[in-house]
Design a protein around this motif. Structure first.
Motif, PDB file in Angstrom:
ATOM      1  N   CYS A 160     -11.391  -8.829  -0.343  1.00  0.00           N
ATOM      2  CA  CYS A 160     -10.345  -8.172  -1.138  1.00  0.00           C
ATOM      3  C   CYS A 160     -10.771  -6.782  -1.595  1.00  0.00           C
ATOM      4  CB  CYS A 160      -9.969  -9.054  -2.322  1.00  0.00           C
ATOM      5  SG  CYS A 160      -9.385 -10.674  -1.819  1.00  0.00           S
ATOM      6  N   THR A 161     -10.862  -5.879  -0.654  1.00  0.00           N
ATOM      7  CA  THR A 161     -11.248  -4.507  -0.966  1.00  0.00           C
ATOM      8  C   THR A 161     -10.071  -3.761  -1.588  1.00  0.00           C
ATOM      9  OG1 THR A 161     -10.581  -3.700   1.202  1.00  0.00           O
ATOM     10  CG2 THR A 161     -12.865  -4.475   0.984  1.00  0.00           C
ATOM     11  N   VAL A 162     -10.337  -2.589  -2.070  1.00  0.00           N
ATOM     12  CA  VAL A 162      -9.281  -1.759  -2.667  1.00  0.00           C
ATOM     13  C   VAL A 162      -8.193  -1.477  -1.634  1.00  0.00           C
ATOM     14  CG1 VAL A 162      -8.778   0.498  -3.682  1.00  0.00           C
ATOM     15  CG2 VAL A 162     -10.847  -0.732  -4.349  1.00  0.00           C
ATOM     16  N   GLU A 163      -8.593  -1.154  -0.410  1.00  0.00           N
ATOM     17  CA  GLU A 163      -7.613  -0.870   0.644  1.00  0.00           C
ATOM     18  C   GLU A 163      -6.721  -2.067   0.911  1.00  0.00           C
ATOM     19  OE1 GLU A 163      -7.262   0.296   5.395  1.00  0.00           O
ATOM     20  OE2 GLU A 163      -9.241   0.098   4.508  1.00  0.00           O
ATOM     21  N   VAL A 164      -7.311  -3.250   0.982  1.00  0.00           N
ATOM     22  CA  VAL A 164      -6.528  -4.464   1.240  1.00  0.00           C
ATOM     23  C   VAL A 164      -5.542  -4.699   0.103  1.00  0.00           C
ATOM     24  CG1 VAL A 164      -6.666  -6.983   1.488  1.00  0.00           C
ATOM     25  CG2 VAL A 164      -8.293  -5.515   2.697  1.00  0.00           C
ATOM     26  N   ARG A 165      -6.018  -4.656  -1.128  1.00  0.00           N
ATOM     27  CA  ARG A 165      -5.133  -4.918  -2.276  1.00  0.00           C
ATOM     28  C   ARG A 165      -4.036  -3.873  -2.391  1.00  0.00           C
ATOM     29  NH1 ARG A 165     -10.057  -6.243  -5.800  1.00  0.00           N
ATOM     30  NH2 ARG A 165     -10.045  -4.005  -5.866  1.00  0.00           N
ATOM     31  N   ALA A 166      -4.313  -2.644  -1.992  1.00  0.00           N
ATOM     32  CA  ALA A 166      -3.333  -1.568  -2.144  1.00  0.00           C
ATOM     33  C   ALA A 166      -2.298  -1.520  -1.028  1.00  0.00           C
ATOM     34  CB  ALA A 166      -4.057  -0.225  -2.221  1.00  0.00           C
ATOM     35  N   THR A 167      -2.648  -2.001   0.165  1.00  0.00           N
ATOM     36  CA  THR A 167      -1.729  -1.777   1.295  1.00  0.00           C
ATOM     37  C   THR A 167      -1.246  -3.040   2.008  1.00  0.00           C
ATOM     38  OG1 THR A 167      -3.610  -1.436   2.791  1.00  0.00           O
ATOM     39  CG2 THR A 167      -2.660   0.525   1.745  1.00  0.00           C
ATOM     40  N   ALA A 168      -1.878  -4.176   1.795  1.00  0.00           N
ATOM     41  CA  ALA A 168      -1.455  -5.401   2.502  1.00  0.00           C
ATOM     42  C   ALA A 168      -0.195  -5.982   1.858  1.00  0.00           C
ATOM     43  CB  ALA A 168      -2.588  -6.425   2.477  1.00  0.00           C
ATOM     44  N   PRO A 169       0.618  -6.689   2.635  1.00  0.00           N
ATOM     45  CA  PRO A 169       1.821  -7.326   2.085  1.00  0.00           C
ATOM     46  C   PRO A 169       1.464  -8.379   1.020  1.00  0.00           C
ATOM     47  CG  PRO A 169       1.819  -7.400   4.495  1.00  0.00           C
ATOM     48  CD  PRO A 169       0.482  -6.906   4.075  1.00  0.00           C
ATOM     49  N   ALA A 170       2.377  -8.586   0.090  1.00  0.00           N
ATOM     50  CA  ALA A 170       2.148  -9.525  -1.017  1.00  0.00           C
ATOM     51  C   ALA A 170       1.853 -10.942  -0.523  1.00  0.00           C
ATOM     52  CB  ALA A 170       3.355  -9.533  -1.948  1.00  0.00           C
TER      53      ALA A 170
END
Length: 170
Positions: free
Chosen positions: A149-159
């Protein structure tokens, strides 16, 4: 007795005719109230709907992504990508992975939009949680490790994807 019934019928008919008699000043036909015993159903007359002047705007989430998977849910990827494609993508960015049978699949890839999540067993190590993105033939490894759960994943992945990977609460 017959004459009494005939007289009664004639008198009743006279009352009915006098009640239905039109006034000579009226030009419109008399309004007839529908009978409760009528066999034809009453059909309400509705005013016409106004014409639509603009086309409806399609929802951005209604259509699937270019990968064919909706971002509204997470599902098994059904071979798009395969586990072998995910392992090959990880080997490109992690040269220290054991060769041969040292890497196996613990959890098959699941997809949401263009995002994929796979869990790999690595000999002599903790399970490797891998998040990839893109088409099966051109996967990009977003993260591969024990904390995906990196910053990129949390910021751009679908809910829905974040929920499936347990990133929503972090």
């Amino acid at each position: 007795m017959r004459t009494g019934a005939a007289v009664l019928a004639i008198v009743s008919l006279g009352f009915l005719l006098s009640a239905c008699r039109n006034d000579t000043a009226q030009t419109a036909p008399p309004q007839v109230k529908p009978s409760l015993l009528s066999q034809e159903p009453l059909v309400p007359v509705l005013p016409p709907l106004p014409e639509t002047t603009t086309a409806p705007v399609p929802s951005a989430t209604a259509s699937p992504s270019p990968s064919g998977f909706s971002e509204q849910y997470v599902t098994y990827c059904a071979g798009r990508p395969t586990s072998a494609q995910v392992i090959a993508a990880v080997r490109k960015v992690r040269a220290n992975l054991p060769a041969g049978n040292g890497v196996s699949v613990q959890k098959e890839p699941v997809c949401s939009g263009v995002w994929q999540y796979t869990v790999l067993n690595v000999t002599g190590s903790e399970p490797l949680q891998v998040i990839t993105k893109g088409s099966p033939n051109a996967l990009t490894v977003v993260t591969a490790g024990t904390a995906p759960c990196t910053v990129e994943v949390r910021a751009t992945a679908p809910a829905a994807f974040l929920d499936a990977v347990d990133c929503a609460d972090q």
